[in-house]
Motif scaffolding. Structure first.
Motif, PDB file in Angstrom:
ATOM      1  N   LYS A 242       0.851  -1.198   0.000  1.00 34.03           N
ATOM      2  CA  LYS A 242       0.000   0.000   0.000  1.00 34.03           C
ATOM      3  C   LYS A 242       0.888   1.249   0.000  1.00 34.03           C
ATOM      4  O   LYS A 242       2.023   1.225   0.479  1.00 34.03           O
ATOM      5  N   TYR A 243       0.301   2.314  -0.500  1.00 37.50           N
ATOM      6  CA  TYR A 243       1.036   3.582  -0.466  1.00 37.50           C
ATOM      7  C   TYR A 243       0.582   4.373   0.768  1.00 37.50           C
ATOM      8  O   TYR A 243      -0.610   4.522   1.033  1.00 37.50           O
ATOM      9  N   THR A 244       1.562   4.848   1.533  1.00 38.13           N
ATOM     10  CA  THR A 244       1.290   5.649   2.730  1.00 38.13           C
ATOM     11  C   THR A 244       1.992   7.000   2.596  1.00 38.13           C
ATOM     12  O   THR A 244       2.678   7.265   1.605  1.00 38.13           O
ATOM     13  N   ASP A 245       1.827   7.816   3.609  1.00 36.56           N
ATOM     14  CA  ASP A 245       2.513   9.110   3.597  1.00 36.56           C
ATOM     15  C   ASP A 245       4.026   8.940   3.588  1.00 36.56           C
ATOM     16  O   ASP A 245       4.759   9.804   3.082  1.00 36.56           O
ATOM     17  N   ASN A 252       4.530  -4.390   8.312  1.00 35.09           N
ATOM     18  CA  ASN A 252       3.779  -3.589   9.265  1.00 35.09           C
ATOM     19  C   ASN A 252       4.551  -3.529  10.568  1.00 35.09           C
ATOM     20  O   ASN A 252       4.645  -4.503  11.304  1.00 35.09           O
ATOM     21  N   THR A 258      10.951   0.511   3.292  1.00 37.60           N
ATOM     22  CA  THR A 258      10.137   1.519   2.616  1.00 37.60           C
ATOM     23  C   THR A 258      10.858   2.014   1.373  1.00 37.60           C
ATOM     24  O   THR A 258      12.066   2.257   1.399  1.00 37.60           O
TER      25      THR A 258
END
Length: 284
Positions: A242-245, A252, A258
């Motif tokens: 998933k793409y996060t900030d 997780n 990253t």
């Protein structure tokens, strides 16, 4: 004179009688011999001569045939089983599955499905629908196949676009696969080539920035590729990406990795957390 002629005539008659008697005896002996030969021939004809075996297409044959048997000729069931070929079980039922291509060759394709399982399918020389030339690492597609994925004898019959929406593009999946392969091989140079420096590193009590590839590659291999990090990345489910900030996070919490694009739009690793999960640290 007359008496002399009479004596001569008597002698001639006596000789004829003698010669006649010899001829009669010879004739009688010959007749007896002929009678014996006829008797022998008749006896020979009376003997029973078995008929010669008839052979198709030939008037004579030297073949010796076995005597007839009263026992029925029943074939052994074992001989029947040995002579009959074993039936081949071919699963011709068509199945479909959605997956991300993790590896591909001219003869096979490897995919990961949404539950995280990985499977291999063989590619036959012909009969596959879809454009095989478009197969790309990181591609999300729908695969049609026959056989069994679990038993590793599935054969690809078709490939098409998938209707599944994950929000991740092919380039991101392909880059994540490169990271997974580097972690499995514990290849520090390969991981360095995928990194955008400076990179943030948290490993073995160290927490800070590594500014160059030379500085990064000088670190002890085992400090980067900890058991926790290698296990997390090697078994990573691409469908969890998933793409996060912070960017695209693989994992997780700790351990995790990253990556994101830099100012030039180039994908690269920007953070590596090699520390084990907190619950493992608390147990120690």
């Amino acid at each position: 004179m007359k008496r002399k002629y009479l004596k001569l005539l008597a002698l001639l008659l006596t000789g004829c009688i003698a010669f006649g008697g010899c001829g009669a005896e010879d004739a009688q002996d010959g007749a007896a011999e002929n009678k014996e030969e006829q008797q022998e021939n008749q006896d020979g004809e009376d003997e029973e001569i078995p008929p010669a075996p008839q052979n198709a297409g030939s008037s004579t044959s030297n073949t010796t045939f076995p005597s007839a048997s009263t026992e029925p000729l029943i074939p052994s069931p074992f001989s029947i089983m040995e002579n009959e070929p074993e039936p081949s079980i071919v699963d011709t039922e068509t199945h479909t599955v959605v997956g991300i291509i993790t590896d591909a060759t001219h003869y096979s394709v490897s995919i990961q499905v949404p539950d995280g399982s990985r499977y291999d399918m063989t590619i036959p020389e012909s009969g596959v629908t879809g454009n095989l030339n478009s197969i790309t690492i990181g591609q999300l597609a729908t695969f049609t196949y026959i056989g069994s994925l679990d038993e590793s004898h599935a054969s690809l019959t078709g490939i098409s676009s998938s209707s599944m929406i994950t929000g991740i593009y092919l380039e991101e999946y392909a880059f994540a696969i490169k990271i997974i392969n580097a972690a499995r091989a514990m290849d520090l140079k390969a991981l360095s080539d995928l990194t955008n420096f400076p990179v943030f590193l948290s490993a073995n009590g160290y927490s800070g920035s590594i500014n160059t590839s030379g500085e990064f590659e000088a670190i002890d291999n085992e400090k980067i590729f900890t058991e926790a990090l290698v296990t997390r990345l090697a078994n990573y489910n691409l469908f969890d990406l998933k793409y996060t900030d912070a960017g695209f996070v693989m994992g997780n919490g700790a351990p995790s990795l990253t990556f994101d694009v830099d100012d030039d739009g180039i994908l690269g690793i920007i953070g590596i957390n090699c520390d084990p999960p907190k619950e493992t640290t608390d147990q120690k």
